[in-house]
Design an enzyme around this catalytic site. Structure first.
Site, PDB file in Angstrom:
ATOM      1  N   LYS A 185     -30.230 -64.151 -13.309  1.00  0.00           N
ATOM      2  CA  LYS A 185     -30.791 -65.348 -14.133  1.00  0.00           C
ATOM      3  C   LYS A 185     -30.742 -65.085 -15.542  1.00  0.00           C
ATOM      4  CE  LYS A 185     -31.238 -67.687 -10.313  1.00  0.00           C
ATOM      5  NZ  LYS A 185     -31.978 -67.689  -9.221  1.00  0.00           N
TER       6      LYS A 185
HETATM    7  C1  PLP Z   1     -32.584 -68.127  -7.777  1.00  0.00           C
HETATM    8  C2  PLP Z   1     -33.144 -69.591  -7.420  1.00  0.00           C
HETATM    9  C3  PLP Z   1     -34.359 -69.270  -6.879  1.00  0.00           C
HETATM   10  C4  PLP Z   1     -35.073 -68.339  -5.961  1.00  0.00           C
HETATM   11  O1  PLP Z   1     -35.262 -67.556  -6.923  1.00  0.00           O
HETATM   12  P1  PLP Z   1     -35.811 -65.869  -6.498  1.00  0.00           P
HETATM   13  O2  PLP Z   1     -36.552 -65.325  -7.720  1.00  0.00           O
HETATM   14  O3  PLP Z   1     -34.604 -64.980  -6.136  1.00  0.00           O
HETATM   15  O4  PLP Z   1     -36.458 -66.060  -5.280  1.00  0.00           O
HETATM   16  C5  PLP Z   1     -34.988 -70.864  -6.555  1.00  0.00           C
HETATM   17  N1  PLP Z   1     -34.172 -71.879  -6.946  1.00  0.00           N
HETATM   18  C6  PLP Z   1     -33.241 -71.807  -7.564  1.00  0.00           C
HETATM   19  C7  PLP Z   1     -32.513 -73.237  -8.116  1.00  0.00           C
HETATM   20  C8  PLP Z   1     -32.527 -70.649  -7.768  1.00  0.00           C
HETATM   21  O5  PLP Z   1     -31.417 -70.526  -8.559  1.00  0.00           O
END
Ligand code: PLP
Length: 386
Positions: A185
């Site tokens: 991210k």
């Molecule tokens: C990455 C992601 C999540 C989950 O995030 P985690 O921190 O890995 O649990 C939820 N929603 C979206 C749209 C994502 O891209």
């Protein structure tokens, strides 16, 4: 070492993060503490939230959001189908039913306000929006609809730390914002997340549910008896630790500059794609607001077989991905009914044509040139009568 010449994503990690982690180790306090409190405060200040709570990841942030709003069996929650599965899974964790909503168009892959209205039933209690790729949903329209129908709004802001609309950041428009600090991210701590809200009642619930439903911290401060605490709710251990918070604080300081790098790269991608492979469509051409440019999605020409295309890119050392296989088509979601008689035309058509290209702050323009050249060559190869 990566097997890819140009990977899909890469993290801007350096000496500052190393130093921050070592400083935590030297202090010998590893679970949630001072570092996490600083991270929460700095994150809240940055996005303009009254409250921010660090959690283990965005999936549990979404779970806490559903719990804090009291969603449960018999309730329906509107969610996009074009999202990561966690958006919808959180609704099911609390026993509520996700209802899948269409995206706006092939140019705007965020949830459609018009289709939100179509999906509202007497059981609808909340909407979870997701700012796809860092591009903001139409929050003014969505908040209007929510007010008219008395619905809660949760923002899945996993893609969008730093994105904004009308000068207001992602994650502070609705009742609750949920962020992800997963490895790929824009702001990364490996695993990690944040819940933001402006509502004191929700903030208190999230704080308590994050740590076993225990009142210990406040109680302890007031009375000085660490062994005497109450458990006031069925809580969880969804805490973040000091090592990750320390990394998060450094990453937060880098976020604006790195989002800016992403923006420049996206502008360059668009220019090169227009010149070299004009039959490739790029969504979000003139999207309102400031994106955080988490993803670089393109749409292949309808006749191009996507798997062959991705295979061709792979042979050239370039990693691509798909965002997303629609949630309503997953095996584990087959029992979850759509609103009667509806089909998700845009979602399904996008889902068959979308490919995500490499995008990360350290990507160079020369590498973008390489990716676009690889697209050009691969498209010729994958033509039906080639
Ligand atoms: C990455 C992601 C999540 C989950 O995030 P985690 O921190 O890995 O649990 C939820 N929603 C979206 C749209 C994502 O891209």
């Amino acid at each position: 070492m990566s097997v890819w010449r140009i990977p899909l994503a890469d993290i801007d990690l350096g000496e500052e993060e190393k130093a921050a982690v070592l400083a935590v180790l030297d202090r010998r306090w590893l679970t949630m503490g001072e570092e996490t409190q600083h991270f929460e405060q700095e994150f809240a200040d940055y996005v303009g939230a009254t409250f921010a709570y660090a959690v283990s990841n965005c999936t549990v942030a979404l779970h806490l959001a559903c719990l804090a709003l009291g969603l449960g069996p018999g309730d329906e929650v509107l969610v996009p189908s074009l999202t990561f599965v966690a958006t919808a899974a959180a609704v099911r964790y609390v026993g509520a039913t996700p209802r899948f909503v269409e995206i706006t168009s092939e140019k705007d892959l965020t949830i459609s306000p018009q289709d939100i209205v179509n999906c509202i039933t007497p059981r609808t209690r909340a909407i979870i929006v997701m700012h796809y790729g860092g591009y903001m949903c139409d929050m003014p329209s969505i908040l209007n609809i929510a007010r008219q129908h008395n619905l809660f709004v949760i923002e899945d802001a996993a893609h969008s730390p730093g994105a904004s609309l009308e000068g207001r950041k992602a994650g502070v428009w609705g009742d609750i914002g949920c962020f992800s600090f997963f490895s790929n991210k824009n702001l990364s701590t490996g695993e990690g997340g944040m819940v933001t809200t402006h509502r004191q009642d929700i903030a208190e619930k999230i704080r308590v549910l994050r740590s076993h439903g225990m009142t210990a911290l406040t109680w302890d401060r007031h009375h000085g008896h660490a062994w005497s605490y109450d458990v006031v709710a069925l809580g969880y251990n969804y805490r973040l630790d000091e090592l990750r918070s320390a990394i998060g604080r450094v990453q937060l300081r880098k976020l604006e500059a790195n989002n800016q790098r992403r923006e420049d790269l996206v502008a360059y991608y668009r220019e090169k794609i227009r010149e070299r492979v004009p039959n490739i469509e790029v969504p979000f051409e003139s999207h309102p607001g400031q994106s955080s440019y988490h993803l670089m999605p393109i749409l292949l020409p309808r006749e191009t077989p996507r798997e062959h295309f991705m295979e061709g890119m792979k042979r050239r050392g370039i990693q691509t991905s798909i965002h997303y296989p629609p949630v309503h088509q997953f095996s584990a979601y087959q029992g979850i009914t759509l609103v009667q008689g509806r089909d998700l035309h845009f979602t399904e058509s996008i889902a068959n044509r979308e490919v995500t290209l490499p995008l990360y702050p350290m990507l160079t323009k020369a590498q973008v040139d390489e990716v676009v050249e690889a697209i050009f060559e691969t498209l010729i190869e994958t033509q039906p009568n080639h």
